[in-house]
Design an enzyme around this catalytic site. Structure first.
Site, PDB file in Angstrom:
ATOM      1  N   CYS A   1       2.775  72.762   7.710  1.00 10.72           N
ATOM      2  CA  CYS A   1       2.495  72.129   8.995  1.00 10.72           C
ATOM      3  C   CYS A   1       1.812  73.118   9.943  1.00 10.72           C
ATOM      4  O   CYS A   1       0.671  73.501   9.723  1.00 10.72           O
ATOM      5  CB  CYS A   1       3.766  71.540   9.596  1.00 10.72           C
TER       6      CYS A   1
ATOM      7  N   HIS B   1       6.410  68.303   5.440  1.00 13.16           N
ATOM      8  CA  HIS B   1       7.727  68.928   5.568  1.00 13.16           C
ATOM      9  C   HIS B   1       8.632  68.415   4.459  1.00 13.16           C
ATOM     10  O   HIS B   1       8.527  67.268   4.029  1.00 13.16           O
ATOM     11  CB  HIS B   1       8.358  68.574   6.916  1.00 13.16           C
TER      12      HIS B   1
END
Length: 550
Positions: A357, A475
């Protein structure tokens, strides 16, 4: 009332159906301070009540956390309430945490309302301009949960005795009053001063708030409880309230915390053979979703080091640059500490590197923030590991995704050509930036589709030609067991070590940990007393309601 299957005599929701006439029981866990174990205790109660046959849900009106959980419909809530929903065995919804505050600086937070960003506000503006509305949103969310579930386990935040915050509180005693909830006051004995913390908290509460506290839980105890007995007797005599449990410290609990890192020792068998991978996770100041590395902490052949400066970096086998709530400021942190140069040099030497991310965004050539969404910097150069740049805008992506990613395993033959195995993956995306490639990239990282929406697959992430550097927006990527083990074995082979069979099924380990936590707390907590407390409160509420209608 007993804590077992006999509970159906009280009425409620049968077979998962809805019964608006049912009056749900509520129990609230508050604490004498932050980090006394409220979230874990609430999770234990969720599991205990679910084991006893109840339909249970967690609730926290307002949460401040950088560690998020994405609900099945692609909304963002605090990780603790997602974890507690898992303990209940139910799907999480935004009603379980309608207001989430995600700090973006020392003074400001992104306000997330029912899973979607509302706006970034400083603390004063939030309290003066929005808190009243936030309270109404929280009350409505709780009311909906109480229509669906038979027990709601509520969690407070910090301490209910913060004098400067009490007048506009929506998460502690005012929330308890709105719900007419009995309160357990939890205190951490491990930090010392437990009796002063409990008595001092009560002294700072208003009389009606003090009356709402029905018992104390002393948490994280170490030693012989009989040596504590004189203090417990004194506390009960001094306050007139029972100690319903003294919970011993539970070691090596592999459940995610709210906003602190759990440094756990690796398994001893890997130390004996000496073949333990050294993986560095950069501990960014604004690290978000640190649960991404949790599965590595449970792998026997892995040692994870959390690094904040170049003197700690050493010569790792792999480096992880994790997610960030403020990618620009954490990129500047890498530059200020000199970690940026060490990461790039590590890659140039053929080292393994992963960006997740915000960490993936930092591995590009540039971060652009023309509207100054995340920081005061309109543009910053990245580490240039990948030919890409990220631009921040107002839109935020929050969604659960699933798809496939290429592995690193032994090359196998197939369809007349040689190819590497691919693995099914799932996880979630939470990010503000949009990333585009500025030049050719060897491979995208994965092909995924969102659980919500049209389900159209899309390519995401990047992977270097030799596969040793990769970045992704997903994630939870390392929670995928087969993928994680293939990656770890690829690192092992690059060191000349033999692969290790994948034995860790992380989801099963997590379920076992919920049961271990529940069993531990049940042994040291008077669960029967908790049922009595909830029933007494429910009966009082029903009587008051009937009297008011006459």
């Amino acid at each position: 009332m007993t804590s077992g299957k006999q509970k159906r005599a009280g009425g409620g929701v049968e077979n998962g159906g809805r019964n608006k006439k049912a009056v749900s029981r509520v129990l609230m866990v508050q604490g004498t301070a932050s980090d006394v174990g409220k979230s874990v205790l609430a999770a234990a109660l969720c599991r205990i009540f679910a084991q006893d046959g109840w339909k249970v849900a967690p609730f926290k009106s307002q949460n401040m956390s950088l560690n998020s959980y994405v609900t099945p419909d692609g909304k963002e809530i605090g990780r603790a309430q997602g974890m507690q929903a898992d303990a209940c065995g139910i799907a999480a919804t935004t009603d379980m945490n309608p207001i989430l505050l995600k700090p973006s600086s020392d003074r400001t937070s992104q306000v997330v309302v029912h899973g979607k960003p509302y706006r970034t506000m400083d603390a004063f503006s939030y309290r003066s301009e929005y808190l009243t509305e936030a309270g109404e949103i929280a009350r409505a969310a709780l009311a909906r949960l109480r229509e669906w579930y038979e027990i709601v386990v509520m969690e407070g935040a910090g301490s209910p005795a913060e004098i400067n915050l009490k007048d506009r509180d929506i998460v502690n005693m005012r929330m308890a009053a709105w719900a007419d909830a009995p309160v357990l006051l939890a205190a951490d004995i491990d930090r010392g001063g437990v009796f002063a913390a409990i008595v001092g908290t009560l002294e700072l509460l208003e009389p009606e708030e003090r009356n709402r506290v029905k018992g104390f839980v002393i948490n994280k105890f170490r030693g012989d409880v009989e040596l504590l007995r004189p203090g417990l007797d004194w506390l009960e005599q001094r306050t007139g309230k029972p100690v319903v449990g003294v919970i011993p410290y539970i070691p090596e609990l592999r459940l995610e915390a709210e906003d602190s890192l759990s440094f756990r020792a690796p398994a001893t068998d890997a130390r004996r053979n000496g073949e333990q991978l050294d993986i560095v996770a950069i501990r960014l100041p604004r690290w978000s979703n640190f649960t991404d590395v949790d599965p590595l902490l449970a792998e026997a052949d892995v040692s994870v080091r959390f690094v904040t400066g170049k003197e700690q970096f050493g010569s790792p086998d792999a480096v992880i640059v994790p997610g960030s709530k403020n990618t620009a400021e954490d990129l500047l942190f890498l530059r200020e500490t000199g970690l940026d140069r060490l990461i790039v040099e590590h890659v140039e030497r053929g080292g393994w590197l992963t960006g997740i991310c915000g960490g993936y965004q930092m591995l590009g050539e540039r971060l652009n923030d023309p509207h100054r969404i995340e920081s005061a910097h309109m543009s910053l150069p990245g580490l240039a590991v990948f030919p890409l740049e990220t631009t921040f805008g107002q839109d935020k992506v929050t969604e659960r995704v699933s798809g496939r990613a290429q592995g690193w395993g032994e090359v196998t033959a197939g369809s007349g050509a040689e190819r590497q195995a691919t693995f099914e993956i799932e996880g979630y995306e939470i990010h503000m930036g949009r990333t585009v490639f500025t030049g050719p990239v060897a491979h995208p990282f994965s092909l995924v589709s969102a659980a919500a929406g049209d389900g159209a697959p899309y390519l995401e992430g990047a992977r270097s030609p030799n596969g040793r550097a990769w970045g992704t927006y997903v994630h939870g990527i390392l929670h995928n067991d087969e993928f994680r083990r293939d990656w770890l074995n690829a690192i092992r082979r690059s060191k000349g070590w033999s692969p290790v069979a994948g034995e860790l099924i992380y989801s099963r380990l997590r379920e076992d940990e919920f049961d271990r936590l529940a069993d531990h707390v049940r042994r040291h907590l008077d669960v029967r007393k908790l049922y009595e407390i909830m029933n007494e409160s429910m009966n009082e509420s029903m009587n008051e309601s009937m009297e008011g209608s006459q």
